[in-house]
Scaffold this motif. Structure first.
Motif, PDB file in Angstrom:
ATOM      1  N   CYS A  35     -29.675 -35.178 -84.232  1.00 22.31           N
ATOM      2  CA  CYS A  35     -30.339 -33.931 -84.613  1.00 22.31           C
ATOM      3  C   CYS A  35     -29.906 -33.439 -85.994  1.00 22.31           C
ATOM      4  O   CYS A  35     -28.730 -33.167 -86.223  1.00 22.31           O
ATOM      5  CB  CYS A  35     -30.057 -32.850 -83.578  1.00 22.31           C
ATOM      6  N   PRO A  36     -30.871 -33.281 -86.919  1.00 20.29           N
ATOM      7  CA  PRO A  36     -30.542 -32.802 -88.258  1.00 20.29           C
ATOM      8  C   PRO A  36     -30.522 -31.275 -88.378  1.00 20.29           C
ATOM      9  O   PRO A  36     -30.216 -30.748 -89.430  1.00 20.29           O
ATOM     10  CB  PRO A  36     -31.686 -33.372 -89.103  1.00 20.29           C
ATOM     11  N   VAL A  55     -34.269 -22.555 -81.209  1.00 26.33           N
ATOM     12  CA  VAL A  55     -35.262 -23.338 -80.462  1.00 26.33           C
ATOM     13  C   VAL A  55     -36.453 -23.691 -81.359  1.00 26.33           C
ATOM     14  O   VAL A  55     -36.973 -24.808 -81.282  1.00 26.33           O
ATOM     15  CB  VAL A  55     -35.722 -22.571 -79.200  1.00 26.33           C
ATOM     16  N   LEU A  56     -36.863 -22.774 -82.231  1.00 30.89           N
ATOM     17  CA  LEU A  56     -38.006 -23.054 -83.107  1.00 30.89           C
ATOM     18  C   LEU A  56     -37.694 -24.195 -84.074  1.00 30.89           C
ATOM     19  O   LEU A  56     -38.543 -25.040 -84.348  1.00 30.89           O
ATOM     20  CB  LEU A  56     -38.424 -21.801 -83.869  1.00 30.89           C
ATOM     21  N   GLU A  60     -39.520 -27.831 -84.230  1.00 32.44           N
ATOM     22  CA  GLU A  60     -40.055 -28.383 -85.486  1.00 32.44           C
ATOM     23  C   GLU A  60     -39.534 -29.798 -85.713  1.00 32.44           C
ATOM     24  O   GLU A  60     -40.287 -30.695 -86.091  1.00 32.44           O
ATOM     25  CB  GLU A  60     -39.663 -27.478 -86.647  1.00 32.44           C
ATOM     26  N   TRP A  61     -38.241 -30.014 -85.472  1.00 30.32           N
ATOM     27  CA  TRP A  61     -37.653 -31.347 -85.623  1.00 30.32           C
ATOM     28  C   TRP A  61     -38.305 -32.332 -84.657  1.00 30.32           C
ATOM     29  O   TRP A  61     -38.669 -33.448 -85.042  1.00 30.32           O
ATOM     30  CB  TRP A  61     -36.142 -31.285 -85.395  1.00 30.32           C
ATOM     31  N   ILE A  62     -38.484 -31.914 -83.412  1.00 35.88           N
ATOM     32  CA  ILE A  62     -39.101 -32.792 -82.415  1.00 35.88           C
ATOM     33  C   ILE A  62     -40.538 -33.125 -82.812  1.00 35.88           C
ATOM     34  O   ILE A  62     -40.973 -34.270 -82.712  1.00 35.88           O
ATOM     35  CB  ILE A  62     -39.040 -32.142 -81.014  1.00 35.88           C
ATOM     36  N   GLY A  66     -41.886 -36.842 -83.804  1.00 31.34           N
ATOM     37  CA  GLY A  66     -42.984 -37.422 -83.040  1.00 31.34           C
ATOM     38  C   GLY A  66     -44.244 -37.613 -83.864  1.00 31.34           C
ATOM     39  O   GLY A  66     -45.292 -37.978 -83.341  1.00 31.34           O
ATOM     40  N   GLY A  67     -44.158 -37.328 -85.174  1.00 33.16           N
ATOM     41  CA  GLY A  67     -45.314 -37.521 -86.044  1.00 33.16           C
ATOM     42  C   GLY A  67     -46.283 -36.360 -86.043  1.00 33.16           C
ATOM     43  O   GLY A  67     -47.375 -36.455 -86.570  1.00 33.16           O
ATOM     44  N   ARG A  68     -45.885 -35.240 -85.455  1.00 34.72           N
ATOM     45  CA  ARG A  68     -46.745 -34.060 -85.430  1.00 34.72           C
ATOM     46  C   ARG A  68     -46.190 -33.004 -86.373  1.00 34.72           C
ATOM     47  O   ARG A  68     -44.996 -32.787 -86.436  1.00 34.72           O
ATOM     48  CB  ARG A  68     -46.771 -33.442 -84.027  1.00 34.72           C
ATOM     49  N   THR A  69     -47.063 -32.348 -87.101  1.00 38.53           N
ATOM     50  CA  THR A  69     -46.670 -31.207 -87.918  1.00 38.53           C
ATOM     51  C   THR A  69     -47.738 -30.144 -87.775  1.00 38.53           C
ATOM     52  O   THR A  69     -48.888 -30.443 -87.451  1.00 38.53           O
ATOM     53  CB  THR A  69     -46.526 -31.570 -89.411  1.00 38.53           C
ATOM     54  N   ALA A  70     -47.387 -28.918 -88.028  1.00 35.56           N
ATOM     55  CA  ALA A  70     -48.362 -27.829 -87.930  1.00 35.56           C
ATOM     56  C   ALA A  70     -49.498 -28.050 -88.916  1.00 35.56           C
ATOM     57  O   ALA A  70     -50.656 -27.810 -88.613  1.00 35.56           O
ATOM     58  CB  ALA A  70     -47.674 -26.491 -88.196  1.00 35.56           C
TER      59      ALA A  70
END
Length: 81
Positions: A35-36, A55-56, A60-62, A66-70
């Motif tokens: 975890c960074p 948690v936020l 965001e890291w997860i 997983g290749g997902r971004t907002a």
């Protein structure tokens, strides 16, 4: 799934190291290596008992891992229109 708060209907936003590792479904040693996310110091930076993980930031890291971004989600939604 966030950790339950002492207040009914609310989730915790800041997690201890153990809670953050559990939230990410891994052991503490694996979490510390992978975890960074930098924990927030609620007191003296030397006292690890006062470090908390947001948690936020973990979400965001997860999402990024997983290749997902907002931004990508927004672009996909706009493309569907």
């Amino acid at each position: 799934m966030r950790t339950q708060s002492a207040i009914p209907g609310m989730s915790r936003r800041l997690l201890t190291l153990t809670e953050a590792a559990d939230y990410c479904r891994c052991t503490v040693p694996v979490f510390e290596r992978a975890c960074p996310v930098t924990p927030i110091a609620l007191g003296d930076r030397i006292d690890r008992r006062l470090l908390r993980y947001d948690v936020l930031a973990l979400d965001e890291w997860i999402d990024m891992a997983g290749g997902r971004t907002a931004k990508a989600d927004t672009q996909d939604w706009l493309a569907k229109l």
